[in-house]
Scaffold this active site. Sequence first.
Site, mmCIF file in Angstrom:
data_model
loop_
_atom_site.group_PDB
_atom_site.id
_atom_site.type_symbol
_atom_site.label_atom_id
_atom_site.label_comp_id
_atom_site.label_asym_id
_atom_site.label_seq_id
_atom_site.Cartn_x
_atom_site.Cartn_y
_atom_site.Cartn_z
ATOM 1 C CG ASN A 10 -1.807 1.229 1.577
ATOM 2 O OD1 ASN A 10 -1.732 2.202 0.410
ATOM 3 N ND2 ASN A 10 -2.140 1.264 2.598
ATOM 4 C CD1 TRP A 11 3.482 1.218 -3.029
ATOM 5 C CD2 TRP A 11 3.120 2.354 -4.725
ATOM 6 N NE1 TRP A 11 4.257 0.723 -3.965
ATOM 7 C CE2 TRP A 11 4.087 1.499 -5.134
ATOM 8 C CE3 TRP A 11 3.145 3.425 -5.625
ATOM 9 C CZ2 TRP A 11 4.558 1.273 -6.476
ATOM 10 C CZ3 TRP A 11 3.760 3.220 -7.134
ATOM 11 C CH2 TRP A 11 4.236 2.055 -7.516
ATOM 12 C CE LYS A 12 0.068 3.157 4.891
ATOM 13 N NZ LYS A 12 -0.043 3.539 6.357
ATOM 14 C CG HIS A 102 -5.722 2.072 5.404
ATOM 15 N ND1 HIS A 102 -5.094 2.933 6.362
ATOM 16 C CD2 HIS A 102 -4.645 1.176 5.152
ATOM 17 C CE1 HIS A 102 -4.007 2.639 6.616
ATOM 18 N NE2 HIS A 102 -3.675 1.663 5.985
ATOM 19 C CD GLU A 104 -2.766 5.524 6.791
ATOM 20 O OE1 GLU A 104 -2.694 5.552 5.712
ATOM 21 O OE2 GLU A 104 -1.857 5.036 7.635
ATOM 22 C CD GLU A 174 -3.168 -2.216 7.412
ATOM 23 O OE1 GLU A 174 -2.066 -2.387 6.929
ATOM 24 O OE2 GLU A 174 -3.712 -1.081 7.292
ATOM 25 N N GLY A 180 3.151 2.382 10.692
ATOM 26 C CA GLY A 180 4.051 3.568 10.452
ATOM 27 C C GLY A 180 4.820 3.822 11.954
ATOM 28 C CB SER A 220 5.815 -2.046 11.713
ATOM 29 O OG SER A 220 5.442 -0.503 12.061
ATOM 30 N N GLY A 241 2.875 -0.993 4.009
ATOM 31 C CA GLY A 241 3.090 0.506 3.911
ATOM 32 C C GLY A 241 4.459 0.940 3.378
ATOM 33 N N GLY A 242 5.203 1.483 4.489
ATOM 34 C CA GLY A 242 6.677 2.176 4.180
ATOM 35 C C GLY A 242 7.411 1.302 3.456
#
Length: 259
Positions: A10-12, A102, A104, A174, A180, A220, A241-242
């Site tokens: 997930n590149w966000k 998500h 977010e 999640e 993150g 993470s 993610g990251g």
Amino acid sequence: MSRLPLMAGNWKMNLNHVEATNVVQKLAWTLSDYHYDKKKSEAAVIVPFTNLRTVQTLIQGDRYSLGFGAQDVSVYDAGAYTGEVSAGMLAKLDCTYVVVGHSERREYHGETDEVINAKAKKVIENSMTPIICVGEKLDIRQEGTHVDYVLNQVDGVLAGLTAEQVGALVIAYEPVWAIGTGEVATPQDAQEVCGAIRARVSDLVGAEAADSVRIQYGGSVKSSNVVEIMAQGDVDGALVGGASLDPEEFARIVTFYAR
Ligand code: 13P
């Protein structure tokens, strides 16, 4: 039933469409260097809307073994909804996956389980696969009520879906406190909730759907912790993610089975 692990990046809100080209190419080349076996894991990138056409053209043109998808979708089909993108538009771009709910989106855009359920239905109606996110915040975890909290979310987001529909979708657990933050849930934490989700799916729509639904862990995930997380019986993949922004690191995550 053996569930093919889904490793989704997930590149966000990162990487423009020019940068996306570089990252997807490098990912494909690195996967090839690592002798990636698509029978052992499935890889997908979940990119910003503005990158979808570029990523589609690249993946299909060069026949990369990579799926792709979007990070959100409208609950509406068409009309005066400025800024929204419909499931039909995403299907036309050959998206395989659409992430819905998500944390977010829940946190910054007020999305509720009802809205997420409506979005998941639109994705399914348009022959794509929703990746439906659930997970508790830190206060709930500290209270110790995280399993009940997440199962309540599961009830809400799956409402009205048939056993067949549920069996084919993806649920991403999640824990918000692990997103993150570098604070990864232990493999046992991940298994506790993912196992409880599968049991709830069985109660809701039956054992067959529970056996085939894929349940990811996200929060993470890195190449250094993915092997232990994936060793858990009810964890069928990762929503990353990251670490998915670095093609070499993501390629190591996708090929976790080789280590
Ligand atoms: P991180 O891997 O950066 O913690 O993000 C997890 C996530 O939210 C994926 O959807």
